[in-house]
Design a protein around this motif. Structure first.
Motif, PDB file in Angstrom:
ATOM      1  N   ASN A  38       0.818  -1.207   0.000  1.00 54.96           N
ATOM      2  CA  ASN A  38       0.000   0.000   0.000  1.00 54.96           C
ATOM      3  C   ASN A  38       0.848   1.251   0.000  1.00 54.96           C
ATOM      4  OD1 ASN A  38      -2.327  -1.484   0.030  1.00 54.96           O
ATOM      5  ND2 ASN A  38      -2.751  -1.176   2.208  1.00 54.96           N
ATOM      6  N   ARG A  43      -4.079   2.882   0.315  1.00 53.89           N
ATOM      7  CA  ARG A  43      -4.519   2.175  -0.896  1.00 53.89           C
ATOM      8  C   ARG A  43      -3.307   1.582  -1.597  1.00 53.89           C
ATOM      9  NH1 ARG A  43      -7.784   7.285  -1.874  1.00 53.89           N
ATOM     10  NH2 ARG A  43      -9.848   6.817  -1.051  1.00 53.89           N
ATOM     11  N   ARG A 115      -5.271   4.897  -8.364  1.00 59.31           N
ATOM     12  CA  ARG A 115      -5.351   4.447  -6.961  1.00 59.31           C
ATOM     13  C   ARG A 115      -5.396   5.646  -6.012  1.00 59.31           C
ATOM     14  NH1 ARG A 115      -5.038   0.408  -9.973  1.00 59.31           N
ATOM     15  NH2 ARG A 115      -7.021   1.362 -10.473  1.00 59.31           N
TER      16      ARG A 115
END
Ligand code: CTP
Ligand code: MG
Length: 182
Positions: A38, A43, A115
């Motif tokens: 991440n 994310r 993202r």
């Protein structure tokens, strides 16, 4: 004739980028480039859609496409092919490699920003999903390759690529290679 030359030369020139993108989709998968990690926003850095195998086969097939045009240009059927300003001779064996690198890098950078915007892997980012790889490929070709396309070819590619991209994805969806139609 002129418009036909624009279309043919533009598609010919961009073909290694199309190959890179298509083969990454067809043969990609496996270990993600971001190793599943991440970003600091919690994310994924890139997501599962960007894999080492996709990157590798994309680069390989883009390179092979350019190499094929290079050999055809040396002694084969493309040796004498030019129509006015449209020169079909590829003089750099790494031509396809430049385009593929630009295409796949742009695709990876796009996923990074998808993202960050909270768009999940595989969800659409209209416009950007369709054009990222062509713009990346053309930027690299512009900087590294000995030849480039004219403005009319560029405009043609910007218009035709999203259409071809959607059509390709629809085919992929129908033949169950892809899970979504976009
Ligand atoms: N692919 C891959 N490696 C890459 C690029 C693409 O393995 N470097 C494969 C993946 O299987 C991916 C598919 O090609 O799912 C389609 O690529 P793309 O549409 O760019 O990825 P998405 O899955 O839509 O993910 P994202 O939302 O990050 O664009
Ligand atoms: Mg996608």
């Amino acid at each position: 004739m002129w418009i036909l030359a624009v279309i043919l030369h533009a598609l010919y020139y961009i073909s290694p980028a199309y190959a890179a993108n298509s083969f990454a989709l067809l043969l990609g998968g496996g270990k993600p480039i971001d190793s599943g990690k991440n970003f600091r926003d919690g994310r994924r850095i890139l997501g599962d859609g960007k894999t080492w195998r996709g990157l590798f086969v994309g680069l390989l097939f883009g390179f092979l496409f350019g190499l094929m045009w290079y050999f055809f240009s040396q002694s084969g059927p493309l040796n004498e092919v030019y129509y006015g300003i449209f020169d079909f001779r590829i003089t750099d064996p790494f031509f396809g490699f430049y385009l593929a690198t630009g295409a796949l890098l742009a695709d990876i950078i796009k996923s990074f920003f998808k993202r960050r915007l909270g768009i999940k892997r595989g969800r659409p980012f209209w416009g950007v999903d369709q054009l990222d790889f062509v713009l990346g490929a053309l930027l690299f070709a512009y900087l590294l390759a000995p030849t480039f396309i004219i403005l009319e070819e560029f405009i043609f590619l910007i218009i035709i690529t999203p259409a071809m991209h959607l059509f390709g994805n629809l085919l992929g969806y129908k033949s169950k290679i892809k899970d979504v139609w976009w």
